[in-house]
Design a protein around this motif. Structure first.
Motif, PDB file in Angstrom:
ATOM      1  N   GLY A  90       0.816  -1.202   0.000  1.00 40.24           N
ATOM      2  CA  GLY A  90       0.000   0.000   0.000  1.00 40.24           C
ATOM      3  C   GLY A  90       0.851   1.255   0.000  1.00 40.24           C
ATOM      4  O   GLY A  90       2.004   1.243   0.435  1.00 40.24           O
ATOM      5  N   ILE A  91       0.269   2.333  -0.518  1.00 40.03           N
ATOM      6  CA  ILE A  91       0.942   3.631  -0.540  1.00 40.03           C
ATOM      7  C   ILE A  91      -0.060   4.709  -0.148  1.00 40.03           C
ATOM      8  O   ILE A  91      -1.270   4.475  -0.104  1.00 40.03           O
ATOM      9  N   SER A  92       0.453   5.890   0.133  1.00 35.34           N
ATOM     10  CA  SER A  92      -0.392   7.053   0.374  1.00 35.34           C
ATOM     11  C   SER A  92       0.124   8.199  -0.485  1.00 35.34           C
ATOM     12  O   SER A  92       1.185   8.103  -1.105  1.00 35.34           O
ATOM     13  N   SER A  93      -0.628   9.273  -0.521  1.00 31.97           N
ATOM     14  CA  SER A  93      -0.196  10.470  -1.245  1.00 31.97           C
ATOM     15  C   SER A  93      -0.048  11.617  -0.259  1.00 31.97           C
ATOM     16  O   SER A  93      -0.397  11.505   0.923  1.00 31.97           O
ATOM     17  N   ALA A  94       0.455  12.732  -0.736  1.00 29.15           N
ATOM     18  CA  ALA A  94       0.636  13.899   0.126  1.00 29.15           C
ATOM     19  C   ALA A  94      -0.709  14.361   0.676  1.00 29.15           C
ATOM     20  O   ALA A  94      -1.732  14.300  -0.003  1.00 29.15           O
ATOM     21  N   GLN A  95      -0.704  14.815   1.942  1.00 29.14           N
ATOM     22  CA  GLN A  95      -1.920  15.341   2.549  1.00 29.14           C
ATOM     23  C   GLN A  95      -2.131  16.772   2.067  1.00 29.14           C
ATOM     24  O   GLN A  95      -1.537  17.720   2.581  1.00 29.14           O
TER      25      GLN A  95
END
Length: 251
Positions: A90-95
């Motif tokens: 899994g990954i996330s992006s900038a808030q």
């Protein structure tokens, strides 16, 4: 079946929760196929385990359908069956506010966090149905964000809400085939992704506060426990987090 006969595929096993879970499974004498993009990091996971001879490293892009089909084919050719899939990558992006979030960033998160687990789940279920004895277990890495979002996390939160739907559909359709599916919702594990909240996490009221962080070994041991349950026992969802994490009442 004894632990030495059980076969697992772990995605995102080059670091963090995936690495620690793979090592914990190997410690319990599972045969484990680890996958991620970086072969050298997978090899490090293997060498850190107590049973490296039981570990196979296959590097590739988990969002690529052709690669995933090859991954499962290689695992089955080697071991003859599959008992566990841990959809962990899994990954996330900038808030950032939604007006600053690019479509490319949104789609990249959805591809890794949702499309890849879908492809892997499909291939696992296909194998679970035809092997003898039939059945198997899938564990999906959800998140506290599968229930309540953090500020400015549109892509990540949407992907994790969708994982809940994938988990429930897999559990529903799999039950007559002895296939179980669990979602584990983890809060602030001490990994590269989760540990930053222990430094400072943005709250809905705009404050940055230091949150509790959970030793990732507790996450890994929880996953191994669920994976080791008899096939007639299902854990649909489970939450593990530091006691003082702002989750209940978040927002």
């Amino acid at each position: 079946m004894t632990g030495t006969n059980k076969i697992a595929i772990v995605t995102g096993a080059s670091s963090g929760i995936g690495r620690h879970t793979a090592i914990a499974l190997l410690h319990e004498n599972w045969q484990v196929v680890v996958t991620a993009r970086r072969f050298e990091a997978l090899e490090e996971t293997k060498t850190l385990s107590s049973n490296p001879q039981n570990c196979i490293c296959i590097a590739g892009d988990i969002t690529d359908e052709i690669f995933v089909k090859s991954l499962f084919s290689q695992a089955i050719d080697k071991f003859g069956r599959l008992d566990l899939l841990f959809n962990n990558a899994g990954i996330s992006s900038a808030q950032v506010p939604i007006e600053e979030l690019s479509l490319e960033s949104f789609q990249n998160v959805l591809n890794v966090n949702l499309v890849a687990p879908f492809i892997c789940t499909r291939e696992a279920v296909r194998q679970f149905k035809v092997q003898s004895p039939p059945g198997g277990r899938i564990i999906n890495n959800g998140s506290l964000s599968a229930h309540v979002p953090r500020p400015f996390t549109y892509a990540y939160t949407a992907s994790k809400h969708a994982i809940t739907g994938l988990t429930k559909c897999t559990s529903l359709d799999g039950r007559i085939h002895n296939i179980s599916c669990t979602q584990i919702d983890i809060g602030n594990a001490a990994t590269d992704m989760g540990a930053r909240n222990g430094v400072g996490a943005l709250q809905p009221d705009g404050r940055m506060i230091q949150e509790g962080v959970l030793d990732v070994q507790h996450v890994a041991s929880t996953i191994v426990h669920i994976a080791s349950l008899p096939s007639e026992v299902t854990v649909l969802d489970i939450n593990i987090m530091p006691t003082n994490v702002p989750y209940v009442g978040r927002g």
